[in-house]
Design a protein around this motif. Structure first.
Motif, PDB file in Angstrom:
ATOM      1  N   PRO A  24      44.323 -27.960 -49.659  1.00  0.00           N
ATOM      2  CA  PRO A  24      43.038 -28.344 -49.034  1.00  0.00           C
ATOM      3  C   PRO A  24      42.454 -29.633 -49.591  1.00  0.00           C
ATOM      4  CG  PRO A  24      43.079 -26.002 -49.394  1.00  0.00           C
ATOM      5  CD  PRO A  24      44.363 -26.542 -49.977  1.00  0.00           C
ATOM      6  N   THR A  25      42.332 -29.762 -50.891  1.00  0.00           N
ATOM      7  CA  THR A  25      41.730 -30.969 -51.448  1.00  0.00           C
ATOM      8  C   THR A  25      42.639 -32.176 -51.253  1.00  0.00           C
ATOM      9  OG1 THR A  25      42.578 -30.259 -53.577  1.00  0.00           O
ATOM     10  CG2 THR A  25      40.219 -29.973 -53.194  1.00  0.00           C
ATOM     11  N   GLU A  26      43.920 -31.942 -51.346  1.00  0.00           N
ATOM     12  CA  GLU A  26      44.843 -33.043 -51.094  1.00  0.00           C
ATOM     13  C   GLU A  26      44.690 -33.532 -49.660  1.00  0.00           C
ATOM     14  OE1 GLU A  26      48.237 -31.388 -54.182  1.00  0.00           O
ATOM     15  OE2 GLU A  26      48.724 -31.627 -52.057  1.00  0.00           O
ATOM     16  N   ARG A  27      44.513 -32.603 -48.764  1.00  0.00           N
ATOM     17  CA  ARG A  27      44.334 -32.964 -47.363  1.00  0.00           C
ATOM     18  C   ARG A  27      43.064 -33.794 -47.187  1.00  0.00           C
ATOM     19  NH1 ARG A  27      44.885 -27.800 -44.378  1.00  0.00           N
ATOM     20  NH2 ARG A  27      46.654 -27.735 -45.812  1.00  0.00           N
ATOM     21  N   LYS A  28      42.082 -33.456 -47.975  1.00  0.00           N
ATOM     22  CA  LYS A  28      40.833 -34.221 -47.954  1.00  0.00           C
ATOM     23  C   LYS A  28      41.133 -35.673 -48.304  1.00  0.00           C
ATOM     24  CE  LYS A  28      36.220 -33.027 -49.681  1.00  0.00           C
ATOM     25  NZ  LYS A  28      35.589 -32.184 -50.715  1.00  0.00           N
ATOM     26  N   ALA A  29      41.888 -35.854 -49.363  1.00  0.00           N
ATOM     27  CA  ALA A  29      42.276 -37.202 -49.776  1.00  0.00           C
ATOM     28  C   ALA A  29      43.075 -37.888 -48.672  1.00  0.00           C
ATOM     29  CB  ALA A  29      43.101 -37.148 -51.062  1.00  0.00           C
ATOM     30  N   ALA A  30      43.967 -37.129 -48.052  1.00  0.00           N
ATOM     31  CA  ALA A  30      44.796 -37.684 -46.985  1.00  0.00           C
ATOM     32  C   ALA A  30      43.931 -38.207 -45.841  1.00  0.00           C
ATOM     33  CB  ALA A  30      45.769 -36.619 -46.484  1.00  0.00           C
ATOM     34  N   HIS A  31      42.970 -37.405 -45.437  1.00  0.00           N
ATOM     35  CA  HIS A  31      42.111 -37.807 -44.331  1.00  0.00           C
ATOM     36  C   HIS A  31      41.287 -39.034 -44.661  1.00  0.00           C
ATOM     37  CE1 HIS A  31      42.667 -33.712 -42.363  1.00  0.00           C
ATOM     38  NE2 HIS A  31      42.974 -34.594 -41.442  1.00  0.00           N
ATOM     39  N   VAL A  32      40.800 -39.068 -45.883  1.00  0.00           N
ATOM     40  CA  VAL A  32      40.028 -40.240 -46.300  1.00  0.00           C
ATOM     41  C   VAL A  32      40.897 -41.490 -46.269  1.00  0.00           C
ATOM     42  CG1 VAL A  32      38.914 -41.337 -48.279  1.00  0.00           C
ATOM     43  CG2 VAL A  32      38.326 -38.995 -47.662  1.00  0.00           C
ATOM     44  N   LEU A  33      42.136 -41.334 -46.691  1.00  0.00           N
ATOM     45  CA  LEU A  33      43.034 -42.484 -46.678  1.00  0.00           C
ATOM     46  C   LEU A  33      43.327 -42.918 -45.246  1.00  0.00           C
ATOM     47  CD1 LEU A  33      44.873 -44.545 -47.907  1.00  0.00           C
ATOM     48  CD2 LEU A  33      46.646 -42.808 -48.165  1.00  0.00           C
ATOM     49  N   LEU A  34      43.573 -41.969 -44.386  1.00  0.00           N
ATOM     50  CA  LEU A  34      43.864 -42.309 -42.996  1.00  0.00           C
ATOM     51  C   LEU A  34      42.656 -42.970 -42.330  1.00  0.00           C
ATOM     52  CD1 LEU A  34      45.893 -39.204 -41.759  1.00  0.00           C
ATOM     53  CD2 LEU A  34      46.718 -41.497 -42.300  1.00  0.00           C
ATOM     54  N   ALA A  35      41.469 -42.502 -42.711  1.00  0.00           N
ATOM     55  CA  ALA A  35      40.245 -43.043 -42.101  1.00  0.00           C
ATOM     56  C   ALA A  35      39.917 -44.428 -42.639  1.00  0.00           C
ATOM     57  CB  ALA A  35      39.083 -42.093 -42.339  1.00  0.00           C
ATOM     58  N   ASN A  36      40.425 -44.737 -43.801  1.00  0.00           N
ATOM     59  CA  ASN A  36      40.181 -46.058 -44.389  1.00  0.00           C
ATOM     60  C   ASN A  36      41.502 -46.663 -44.811  1.00  0.00           C
ATOM     61  OD1 ASN A  36      37.933 -44.052 -45.007  1.00  0.00           O
ATOM     62  ND2 ASN A  36      36.882 -46.004 -45.279  1.00  0.00           N
ATOM     63  N   TYR A  37      42.394 -46.721 -43.845  1.00  0.00           N
ATOM     64  CA  TYR A  37      43.752 -47.157 -44.139  1.00  0.00           C
ATOM     65  C   TYR A  37      43.863 -48.663 -44.050  1.00  0.00           C
ATOM     66  CZ  TYR A  37      48.836 -46.749 -44.204  1.00  0.00           C
ATOM     67  OH  TYR A  37      50.142 -46.827 -44.546  1.00  0.00           O
TER      68      TYR A  37
END
Lengths: 285, 285
Positions: A24-37
């Motif tokens: 879950p938290t890793e996914r959070k990081a993933a989404h943030v990265l994708l949103a600010n890629y």
DNA sequence: GAAAATCTGTAACCCTCGTTACAGGAATTG
DNA sequence: CAATTCCTGTAACGAGGGTTACAGATTTTC
């Protein structure tokens, strides 16, 4: 060779594919990265973590699960991507979609050329461009041009055109050994324009050293990785040369040359016009 | 708010403006950054320094002179820029390409070149292109190249590259009077590639007539209005040459030439590779 | 509902990278 | 030609960031 070695998918694509594998938290990081890629990934672990509201170790576990040995490795990969993409902002052809591209190899080649020209002009420093134009437009300054094995044709091209609009223009030709014989006569007023792209020729660099040592002003036309001549050059203009081909392309560099020539000609037009008429007069006789 | 506090110019623009303030090696770093913007600046000081072939402290002095407190500050600023730009993928105006930078006549010139390349490739008949490639890829056929007053550099360019990948390639040089002395020896197997754009030269046309009369295959590279040589040519490839300048542009024609060369090289690659290695072997001795 | 497994943050470690002092060298000036 | 200034790389320093061990928290499973 690269840290990941997983195919040639974009990191963003790999994240999307592997999204379900993350905690879950890793996914959070993933989404943030994708949103600010890809900016988020280029920050420090602490900054990235704060942005995603997770801890730094979670960020590390995230990139680790992506298959990277270390965080610096991960950043390196991001930069490489950015670089490829940055060279041709509109051409994503190399990625995702079929590599054959629409319209086959010819179209891909054309797109490469167009991108090169765009990028070349985008990176031209206005002051540098103007300085070069001013130098070449000064008819009191003798101008000498030369290029390398393949680029000498560009030197010849510029020579042919400059000669039409102004006096005192010469193409340095003959054996490399003789170049320096000419260079010893150069002084503060002389301008030496040199063309040199990768697989740089050291005999050209030596000539540049001699010319600069004599006080001549060296102007360098080179590729984006800069010839070693840059060390001796007062002014540098760089052009993109990479294309989908076994050869490097001189198209963008010729484009830049023509732009310089157009500007020089415009600058001294009244004089140049008279001169051209005089030449035509001789020619017709 | 931002680390630098210097207006809202992009860092690239500020570098271009301040280019004259830098020391020689700092300028080297500046050029490398501009040529690989912004990736080079996102690397570590050591990597950046190596790429620019300067020392790490020079890189630091460079960013310091740009007005940044520290290297991380500088990188932060780059990332912010990247972020803004990334939000609107098509908004490339952020960098130099738009009206903010040099814009004006240079941009118009660049657009003219790009249009020319696009139009040129659009109108290339695939069959004609392939036929030319096949001709030039046939090592049993001697190839002779020549161009006009300004276009001869393109002939020289193609000569230099063809010579690398195959034997039997010659550039027709010397006095126009001597051209025909060479042409009388041409036969059915010879290929003559001629470059000619407006203000067409009649001595070239005469040469074409002689060559064609002898049974040689004439390939013509010309502008969109077609040189009179077209009358004698078996194959014709045309390129756009008009740009906002006093001169005609050879950029699109070079682009086409490079496309031909790329295709020829690809066609005969196994042979060409061996040949190149052999040449390199000689060269290194 | 208890035990096990998994997840996640804290804190400390260590290394790399940014930084800076310094000296050699080049260029400039008188 | 000498003296001075400026430039540039080398080498050592110190801080910040990447990394890891560990323990608390949470979820899962029987």
């Amino acid at each position: 060779m690269d840290g990941s070695g997983t195919g040639d998918l974009t990191i963003a694509e790999r994240i999307r594919d592997d999204l379900h594998r993350f905690t879950p938290t890793e996914r959070k990081a993933a989404h943030v990265l994708l949103a600010n890629y890809p900016v988020a990934g280029l920050e420090t672990t602490a900054e990235f973590a704060k942005r995603a509201d997770v801890s730094a170790p979670t960020v590390l576990r995230f990139v680790s699960r992506l298959g990277f040995q270390s965080y610096p490795d991960f950043q390196r990969a991001l930069r490489e991507e950015l670089d490829k993409q940055g060279q041709s902002p509109l051409a994503k052809k190399a990625y995702g979609s079929g590599e054959a591209g629409i319209g086959g190899p010819l179209a891909a080649f054309r797109d490469g050329l167009v991108d090169n020209i765009r990028e070349t002009f985008r990176h031209v420093p206005a002051a540098e461009f103007d300085a070069v134009v001013t130098l070449l437009a000064d008819r009191r300054r003798p101008v000498h041009l030369i290029g390398g094995r393949f680029t000498d044709v560009l030197a010849a091209h510029m020579t042919a055109h400059l000669r039409v609009v102004r006096p005192g223009v010469g193409h340095i030709s003959g054996q490399p050994g003789n170049w320096r014989d000419q260079a010893v006569d150069y002084g503060r007023s002389d301008v030496v324009v040199m063309f040199d792209i990768r697989r740089y020729q050291d005999d050209l660099a030596r000539l540049a050293g001699v010319a600069a040592g004599r006080g001549a002003t060296v102007v360098l036309m080179t590729d984006q990785w800069l010839s070693p001549i840059a060390r001796h050059a007062r002014h540098v203009l760089s052009a993109r040369v990479a294309v989908p081909s076994r050869w490097d392309s001189l198209t963008a560099m010729l484009a830049l040359s023509e732009a310089v020539l157009a500007a020089v000609t415009e600058r001294i037009w009244p004089d140049a016009e008279q001169r051209i008429q005089a030449i035509d007069g001789l020619r017709s006789k």
